[in-house]
Design a protein around this motif. Sequence first.
Motif, PDB file in Angstrom:
ATOM      1  N   SER A 108      79.250 -69.559  12.193  1.00 58.39           N
ATOM      2  CA  SER A 108      77.798 -69.639  12.331  1.00 58.39           C
ATOM      3  C   SER A 108      77.173 -70.623  11.348  1.00 58.39           C
ATOM      4  N   THR A 109      77.940 -71.061  10.357  1.00 56.65           N
ATOM      5  CA  THR A 109      77.423 -72.024   9.382  1.00 56.65           C
ATOM      6  C   THR A 109      77.362 -73.411  10.009  1.00 56.65           C
ATOM      7  N   LYS A 110      76.277 -74.115   9.757  1.00 55.05           N
ATOM      8  CA  LYS A 110      76.122 -75.475  10.270  1.00 55.05           C
ATOM      9  C   LYS A 110      76.856 -76.449   9.361  1.00 55.05           C
ATOM     10  N   ARG A 111      77.354 -77.512   9.961  1.00 56.16           N
ATOM     11  CA  ARG A 111      78.208 -78.425   9.198  1.00 56.16           C
ATOM     12  C   ARG A 111      77.440 -79.230   8.150  1.00 56.16           C
ATOM     13  N   ALA A 112      76.250 -79.749   8.486  1.00 54.01           N
ATOM     14  CA  ALA A 112      75.588 -80.649   7.549  1.00 54.01           C
ATOM     15  C   ALA A 112      74.070 -80.596   7.663  1.00 54.01           C
ATOM     16  N   HIS A 113      73.434 -80.632   6.515  1.00 56.42           N
ATOM     17  CA  HIS A 113      71.989 -80.846   6.399  1.00 56.42           C
ATOM     18  C   HIS A 113      71.783 -82.213   5.764  1.00 56.42           C
ATOM     19  N   HIS A 114      70.848 -83.010   6.291  1.00 61.82           N
ATOM     20  CA  HIS A 114      70.605 -84.355   5.779  1.00 61.82           C
ATOM     21  C   HIS A 114      69.370 -84.369   4.885  1.00 61.82           C
ATOM     22  N   PHE A 115      69.538 -84.926   3.689  1.00 58.58           N
ATOM     23  CA  PHE A 115      68.404 -85.117   2.802  1.00 58.58           C
ATOM     24  C   PHE A 115      67.434 -86.136   3.399  1.00 58.58           C
ATOM     25  N   ASP A 116      66.194 -86.023   3.019  1.00 62.65           N
ATOM     26  CA  ASP A 116      65.197 -87.029   3.358  1.00 62.65           C
ATOM     27  C   ASP A 116      65.522 -88.300   2.558  1.00 62.65           C
ATOM     28  N   PRO A 117      65.651 -89.458   3.217  1.00 62.91           N
ATOM     29  CA  PRO A 117      65.990 -90.684   2.487  1.00 62.91           C
ATOM     30  C   PRO A 117      64.926 -91.099   1.465  1.00 62.91           C
ATOM     31  N   ARG A 118      63.725 -90.500   1.547  1.00 66.41           N
ATOM     32  CA  ARG A 118      62.724 -90.779   0.518  1.00 66.41           C
ATOM     33  C   ARG A 118      63.076 -90.087  -0.802  1.00 66.41           C
ATOM     34  N   ASP A 119      63.982 -89.105  -0.728  1.00 68.46           N
ATOM     35  CA  ASP A 119      64.374 -88.370  -1.938  1.00 68.46           C
ATOM     36  C   ASP A 119      65.668 -88.885  -2.555  1.00 68.46           C
ATOM     37  N   VAL A 120      66.571 -89.397  -1.739  1.00 72.17           N
ATOM     38  CA  VAL A 120      67.874 -89.828  -2.257  1.00 72.17           C
ATOM     39  C   VAL A 120      68.520 -90.757  -1.243  1.00 72.17           C
ATOM     40  N   LEU A 121      69.264 -91.751  -1.749  1.00 76.33           N
ATOM     41  CA  LEU A 121      70.019 -92.657  -0.896  1.00 76.33           C
ATOM     42  C   LEU A 121      71.407 -92.875  -1.471  1.00 76.33           C
ATOM     43  N   LYS A 122      72.336 -93.146  -0.574  1.00 82.51           N
ATOM     44  CA  LYS A 122      73.648 -93.606  -1.018  1.00 82.51           C
ATOM     45  C   LYS A 122      73.592 -95.127  -1.102  1.00 82.51           C
ATOM     46  N   HIS A 123      73.767 -95.662  -2.301  1.00 84.31           N
ATOM     47  CA  HIS A 123      73.789 -97.108  -2.495  1.00 84.31           C
ATOM     48  C   HIS A 123      75.207 -97.601  -2.202  1.00 84.31           C
ATOM     49  N   HIS A 124      75.313 -98.440  -1.203  1.00 84.59           N
ATOM     50  CA  HIS A 124      76.625 -98.921  -0.750  1.00 84.59           C
ATOM     51  C   HIS A 124      76.747-100.401  -1.088  1.00 84.59           C
ATOM     52  N   HIS A 125      77.582-100.699  -2.094  1.00 80.90           N
ATOM     53  CA  HIS A 125      77.747-102.066  -2.593  1.00 80.90           C
ATOM     54  C   HIS A 125      79.013-102.670  -1.989  1.00 80.90           C
ATOM     55  N   ARG A 126      78.863-103.309  -0.833  1.00 77.16           N
ATOM     56  CA  ARG A 126      80.028-103.878  -0.157  1.00 77.16           C
ATOM     57  C   ARG A 126      79.639-105.203   0.486  1.00 77.16           C
ATOM     58  N   VAL A 127      80.642-106.051   0.623  1.00 81.84           N
ATOM     59  CA  VAL A 127      80.428-107.310   1.324  1.00 81.84           C
ATOM     60  C   VAL A 127      80.191-107.009   2.801  1.00 81.84           C
ATOM     61  N   CYS A 128      79.232-107.713   3.401  1.00 82.10           N
ATOM     62  CA  CYS A 128      78.933-107.470   4.811  1.00 82.10           C
ATOM     63  C   CYS A 128      80.062-108.019   5.685  1.00 82.10           C
ATOM     64  N   ASP A 129      80.629-107.151   6.495  1.00 81.49           N
ATOM     65  CA  ASP A 129      81.754-107.497   7.362  1.00 81.49           C
ATOM     66  C   ASP A 129      81.280-107.487   8.802  1.00 81.49           C
ATOM     67  N   SER A 130      81.122-108.653   9.378  1.00 76.91           N
ATOM     68  CA  SER A 130      80.556-108.758  10.731  1.00 76.91           C
ATOM     69  C   SER A 130      81.467-108.183  11.805  1.00 76.91           C
ATOM     70  N   LYS A 131      82.733-107.897  11.467  1.00 72.18           N
ATOM     71  CA  LYS A 131      83.628-107.278  12.445  1.00 72.18           C
ATOM     72  C   LYS A 131      83.243-105.833  12.718  1.00 72.18           C
ATOM     73  N   HIS A 132      82.631-105.187  11.720  1.00 73.45           N
ATOM     74  CA  HIS A 132      82.354-103.759  11.845  1.00 73.45           C
ATOM     75  C   HIS A 132      80.871-103.422  11.853  1.00 73.45           C
ATOM     76  N   ILE A 133      80.021-104.288  11.301  1.00 68.35           N
ATOM     77  CA  ILE A 133      78.591-104.000  11.263  1.00 68.35           C
ATOM     78  C   ILE A 133      77.806-105.261  11.621  1.00 68.35           C
ATOM     79  N   ASP A 134      76.571-105.072  12.064  1.00 68.91           N
ATOM     80  CA  ASP A 134      75.714-106.186  12.474  1.00 68.91           C
ATOM     81  C   ASP A 134      75.024-106.757  11.237  1.00 68.91           C
ATOM     82  N   CYS A 135      75.664-107.737  10.614  1.00 68.54           N
ATOM     83  CA  CYS A 135      75.151-108.286   9.356  1.00 68.54           C
ATOM     84  C   CYS A 135      73.803-108.980   9.545  1.00 68.54           C
TER      85      CYS A 135
END
Length: 497
Positions: A434-461
């Motif tokens: 009955s437990t739900k898998r995930a609750h998402h924080f409001d991005p105005r309160d917290v963000l994951k800072h992802h420091h990576r080179v943009c890879d056009s093979k996997h994401i739309d740079c």
Amino acid sequence: MFVAGTRKLCRVGLAAVLVTALCALALLDLPPQLPDPPTDRPPTRGGEPPGTRSIVAYSWARRLALDYRPSTECAGNGTPSMAVHALDHLVDEPWLETIPGQLFLYSAHLDRRVPGYPGIRVIGVKRGSLRTFTLFCTVWYQEGGLVKSLSMESLIADIWLDEWGGNTITYTGILATCPIPRSILPLKVTISPTPCYENPSHSLIINQKTAHRPNTKRQFTLCIKGLDFEEDVSKKLVAFVELHRILGASFFHFYVLNVHENVLKVLRLYERSNVVRWIRFSLPGDLPNEKNERRSFLEKNPWIKRRMELIPYNHCFYENLQDSEYVLPIDLDETIVPRRCRNWSHLLLDERKRLGKSFKDFASYAVRNAYFFPELQNRSHSTRDADRDLDFDYMDTMRSAIISPEGDSVKSFISTKRALTVHNHYALTTLNPSTKRAHHFDPRDVLKHHHRVCDSKHIDCDLLMEDVRIDRSALRFADELKSRIKTAFDHLNALSM
């Protein structure tokens, strides 16, 4: 007359004793019972309908009862040969192969989170499908100075979701559960196609940490998957550890495939201070483990790579089950930065206040992703010169304006009370259905800072770098981070002399 009556009375008494004994034996291995479901309160407007909580509690109890597998004592219990062979011999291999080419066991952990339903959780990997086998646990324990063993059918669950596909033809992580009687303290376990396995030396030692008092648990443990770097990333590693200690991490659990010697020096430094535990990790079966061959193989087979990454994450979760309130699977190029709170503890406290009682309805608390691509940074040469000796990507301020949607590239604080298996993004399955898998924080309160080179093979740079924002939320930690990094390298230099 007196003698005959006495004999009759004795026979009746003996029969009563035998019946009582038989009833007791019959009840010894019945599934334990959960407490009765709580009484439902009257419904509130917009709340749950009457009976919901009782139905959920009953359903879980019913599922546990149906899943329970009674144990059988194995022959030879308590014999001298059992005592000699059961506990003295250890398998000096990272993986315990129990079905040749098909089943590989990694670690075993005692789990007493559900009252009345203790079990051993075994993390392993299967190759292809195991549906043709009924698998059995053999568990060794001590009683009265004697070594004994029990056997029961194992419950197998994939550490993978069916909708992701491919789990019948390749290597897939599994979590095997061995239900055990409440009265024993298990020492070793193996899983095989036959009950009462007779080679106790071919088994896993069970991690049997007991529950800490609530005020002695650390709050956050970070789980970092297999490090595989040819270059020297020791400065980045120090910055990563110290920034996350500022944010609230108490302990770091690293898995190492292949790293530079300077990285090992950093890990050993923090290990001495009981801040870090690190262990070498390898791949099971016929998967390659020579560093260049393994790296090439994983690059060409990203889905096997993703499957194998779930083994250290779940191992980290169960290793810290009794030590931490939350585990956080995370990579070296990521950090979770609160935008309004000083640290993670305050962040979780605020979210608990906001959600009220529903806070405990979730097994993980997810933070959405924002890309801080190095291509976006416009730092001056003077700033770069000042920070040349320190890796300060974590202090970058230019990010994409687009925040990744819920569930995409998130990282989560995963509850050790409520999760059963974990993914690198969130809880994969929950202890209570009955437990739900995930609750998402409001991005105005917290963000994951992802420091990576943009890879056009996997994401739309082009799309992600079309609109950018200035985000200085990490800069408030810069001065303390610089001081901590300097202290860490002073200690490293002193040890090198």
